[in-house]
Design an enzyme around this catalytic site. Structure first.
Site, PDB file in Angstrom:
ATOM      1  CG  ASP A  30      -7.576  -5.509   4.825  1.00 15.52           C
ATOM      2  OD1 ASP A  30      -7.102  -5.758   5.937  1.00 15.52           O
ATOM      3  OD2 ASP A  30      -7.702  -4.357   4.386  1.00 15.52           O
ATOM      4  CD  GLU A  86      -2.916  -1.085   2.351  1.00 18.06           C
ATOM      5  OE1 GLU A  86      -4.073  -1.443   2.115  1.00 18.06           O
ATOM      6  OE2 GLU A  86      -2.545  -0.685   3.474  1.00 18.06           O
ATOM      7  CD  GLU A 133      -9.905  -1.506   8.081  1.00 21.10           C
ATOM      8  OE1 GLU A 133      -8.989  -2.052   8.722  1.00 21.10           O
ATOM      9  OE2 GLU A 133      -9.771  -1.091   6.919  1.00 21.10           O
TER      10      GLU A 133
HETATM   11  C1  BDP Z   1      -6.165  -2.296   6.066  1.00 24.58           C
HETATM   12  C2  BDP Z   1      -6.497  -0.927   6.537  1.00 24.58           C
HETATM   13  C3  BDP Z   1      -5.358   0.056   6.402  1.00 24.58           C
HETATM   14  C4  BDP Z   1      -4.107  -0.559   7.004  1.00 24.58           C
HETATM   15  C5  BDP Z   1      -3.823  -1.893   6.367  1.00 24.58           C
HETATM   16  C6  BDP Z   1      -2.670  -2.649   7.022  1.00 24.58           C
HETATM   17  O1  BDP Z   1      -7.613  -0.460   5.815  1.00 24.58           O
HETATM   18  O2  BDP Z   1      -5.731   1.243   7.032  1.00 24.58           O
HETATM   19  O3  BDP Z   1      -3.033   0.289   6.859  1.00 24.58           O
HETATM   20  O4  BDP Z   1      -4.922  -2.732   6.520  1.00 24.58           O
HETATM   21  O5  BDP Z   1      -2.931  -3.652   7.657  1.00 24.58           O
HETATM   22  O6  BDP Z   1      -7.082  -3.141   6.675  1.00 24.58           O
HETATM   23  O7  BDP Z   1      -1.530  -2.273   6.875  1.00 24.58           O
END
Ligand code: BDP
Length: 719
Positions: free
Chosen positions: A381, A307, A409
């Site tokens: 996720d 990401e 989340e």
């Molecule tokens: C996702 C989240 C994000 C996190 C990412 C992570 O939306 O905000 O940074 O995981 O685990 O679930 O790094």
């Protein structure tokens, strides 16, 4: 006269306990309900002897000073001699042996660093209730366990109990930014007041440490995995040092997130290439400095090449080369390097499900001993339900830890009551069939199946500055239950729910049955009204809160349409051999069973299969109808949770009652929102008639698409 005095005292205690705002968590000590147990406790508290002196025993002393008056109405008495006045002995095995040669009566050598023994010990004709650990922290764990047993009415004066944790690193991951916003946090701002540290110590830090120690958590990473390199500057080290000093007596080690590009950002270098000598020297120096401040510093937690986060791939180096370089800097100090397997890059043109295995399986055996790869419970996720991550069982010579998300989340954030323990239990008990035919995720993570020596369970924290810490009172149950599972990943959700409910609401058996039922039904309810039958990632894509099955566009098009793949013919993500082949990453036993739509558990059906809307389900009904019925069942379950809760009105504390009652009202509305929005959308695609058994939704699809969710600081994604 004495009777009246006791009654008056009890009244005062109950008034004291009246307005429950949740701050005390499960450590809200109350008068012991059972009179025999109360007098036993009374006697035990009247003579407490420590066999040694250290900061952990001081912490125990403070805890007893807090608990005893609330439980029995009297302050505890600490005796200075070990025999006459004494009722309780507290110490390490070594301390006890030096003085009395008791080591043969209490053999706890097998209980490891953190285990404890508790029970009666007879010495010169007198019985002492004894709590012994191999280290002072074991004694602390034992004392918390003992206090919990008094509070929940299960204490037995004559019983011997031995406990030791199955996982070494029992860890919370805070996704807290240095400006005090919390990524995916829904309970206020970060409890770390960086601005006023190191000078000002918020009492919350101590209460936080107490709460964690009481459930066995022994490690915390203070900062967001989307890291800020400033945390590694000397100024911030001094701040982190104060927290580490506070946590140390409670057996908690501090970890920090390391931003891979820190050598450039705070080191003035031109590169962060892990093989560059200057970069290596930067990390060594930084790490040495860290240990000067925090001699028992746990190590670094790293999110790299995911990401948009920087990582070794920028320099054509592997995850192993990146991780090992940092691990080498930590190794001389006994530190651990935790490297996340959550790697999402939009450059790869592959099913997202497959990426972690594609990148990490070829590196098996290449990581240093003090590296542990932290793997999310599922491959996508933290969805409301995911099959276990295929990395579990796919590597033989790599330490694997599991990462769960305590903050909700994708599970209703802080408005919904969703007890997550059943979801974690489902993952931990999943059979991986590798490395042995009976292996489970728990067995890999605790080392019993995998043989790994370094073990870790991490949970993304749901804690913030809200008075009750977690926003929703029942968020506390998730924190509690995560801690208990790190201690013993084989515990049942039912047992954990029972413990927490007794500690939070008291022991009334009728209340207990109802609250437990609500908790244990809540996860399945949420799955049903959000993403039943293996659907996933169909929420609004930025806030991750409400429904958004129509959402498309965005990064690499990884939004709802990509995941549900609904068209006029059918729905679901084909991950079998006719599709993305992600299923190939599991053991042959799983491939065989799950590639068959008739054999795969229906809860994972659309995760792995794309099927016709008219596909016949086990019930004999069509897939479209089953989808509808599941959504509707979710709403019904939410309503039932609410009506069951309403029967507790007057039976539990009014503040707790009203807090949860209002939130359940919202939860029901949100369950309806999810059901209506998803079904109207899928109907518009499938063009099938609405199943007649289902409540017809109010409003049309356009109305649901027009609903906007207000975004608050902290819940915005980084990208
Ligand atoms: C996702 C989240 C994000 C996190 C990412 C992570 O939306 O905000 O940074 O995981 O685990 O679930 O790094």
């Amino acid at each position: 006269m004495k009777k009246y005095l006791i009654l008056a005292l009890l009244l005062i205690f109950s008034l004291q306990n009246f307005a429950k705002d949740g701050y005390e968590l499960w450590l809200d000590y109350r008068p012991i309900e059972n009179s025999i147990m109360r007098s036993e406790a009374d006697q035990l508290f009247s003579g407490i002897f420590f066999f040694g002196k250290n900061p952990t025993y001081e912490a125990i002393e403070k805890e007893l000073q807090l608990a005893a008056p609330k439980m029995t109405g009297k302050a505890p008495v600490f005796s200075s001699e070990r025999l006459n006045q004494t009722q309780i002995w507290l110490g390490t095995r070594e301390e006890l042996a030096q003085v009395l040669g008791l080591q043969n009566q209490i053999d706890i050598r097998n209980l490891g660093q953190d285990g404890y023994w508790m029970g009666p010990v007879v010495f010169q004709g007198k019985t002492y209730f004894t709590i012994v650990g191999n280290r002072p922290v074991g004694v602390l764990y034992g004392v918390f366990d003992w206090l919990k047993s008094l509070q929940s009415g299960s204490f037995d004066l004559n019983k011997v109990k031995m406990e030791s944790p199955k996982i070494q690193l029992r860890m919370l991951n805070h996704w807290d930014n240095l400006d005090r916003t919390v990524e995916r946090g829904y309970a206020g701002f970060s409890i770390w007041d960086w601005h006023r540290l190191p000078g000002y110590i918020d009492p919350r830090y101590i209460d936080y440490a107490r709460a964690n120690a009481s459930i066995g958590i022994n490690a915390v990473s203070l900062t967001n995995v989307n890291a800020n390199a400033r945390i590694l500057t000397s100024d911030f080290m001094k701040k982190a040092m104060v927290l580490a000093d506070i946590f140390r007596p409670y057996g908690i080690k501090v970890f920090l997130t390391a931003r891979f590009s820190a050598p450039i950002e705070i080191g003035g270098l031109k590169t962060a290439d892990p093989l560059d000598p200057e970069v290596i020297a930067f990390w060594k120096k930084k790490t040495d400095e860290m240990y000067q401040h925090i001699p028992d510093f746990g190590g670094y937690l790293v999110k790299a090449n995911s990401e948009g986060q920087p990582g070794p791939h920028e320099y054509q180096r592997t995850h192993a080369e990146g991780a090992n370089m940092l691990a080498a800097a930590l190794a001389p100090h006994g530190g651990v390097l935790i490297w996340r397997a959550f790697v999402y890059s939009h450059e790869i043109d592959e099913d997202r499900h497959k990426q972690a295995n594609l990148e990490f399986v070829p590196l098996d055996g290449k990581f240093r001993e003090n590296v542990i790869i932290q793997v999310k419970n599922g491959a996508i996720d933290f969805q409301p339900r995911e099959p276990f991550h295929p990395l579990f069982g796919a590597v033989k010579q790599t330490n694997l830890g599991v990462e769960f998300q305590i903050t909700q989340e994708y599970l209703g954030q802080a408005t919904q009551l969703v007890f997550l323990s059943p979801m974690w239990e489902e993952v931990l008990r999943s059979k991986t069939f590798r490395p042995t035919p009976t292996s489970t995720v728990a067995g890999i993570v605790d080392g019993s199946d995998s043989g790994q020596r370094l073990t870790l369970m991490a949970g993304v924290s749901n804690i913030g500055t809200d008075r009750n810490w977690t926003g929703h009172l029942f968020g506390q149950a998730n924190w509690y239950s995560f801690g208990r599972l790190t201690w013993d990943p084989y515990l049942s959700s039912e047992q954990i729910a029972e413990e927490w409910t007794k500690l939070t609401f008291g022991q009334n058996p009728e209340n207990l049955v109802k609250i437990k039922e609500i908790m244990l039904d809540s996860h399945e309810a949420a799955v049903n009204y959000m993403t039943p039958l293996g659907l996933h990632h169909i929420m609004g894509w930025d806030h991750h809160y409400g429904p958004g099955p129509w959402v498309t566009g965005g990064r690499a098009d990884w939004t709802a349409l990509y995941y549900h793949r609904a068209d006029s013919l059918g729905i679901g993500f084909d991950r079998t051999f006719t599709g993305s082949k992600a299923l190939e990453q599991y053991a042959p036993e799983i491939i065989r069973a799950w590639s068959d739509s008739e054999q795969i558990p229906e809860k994972y059906l659309l995760w792995f299969h794309h099927l016709s809307w008219d596909y016949t389900m086990k019930s004999g009904k069509t897939l479209w109808k089953e989808i509808g019925l599941h959504y509707d069942q979710g709403v019904k379950s939410a309503r039932k949770m609410k009506s069951t809760w309403e029967t507790l009105n007057g039976a539990i504390d009014p503040v707790q009652y009203s807090h949860v009652s209002q939130l359940l009202e919202i939860q029901v509305q949100e369950a309806e929102w999810w059901r209506n929005a998803c079904l109207l959308y899928f109907q518009s695609i499938s063009k099938r008639p609405f199943p007649s058994e289902i409540e017809q939704p109010e409003g049309d699809l356009e109305y649901y698409k027009s609903l906007r969710f207000p975004t608050a600081p902290g819940i915005r994604p980084k990208w």
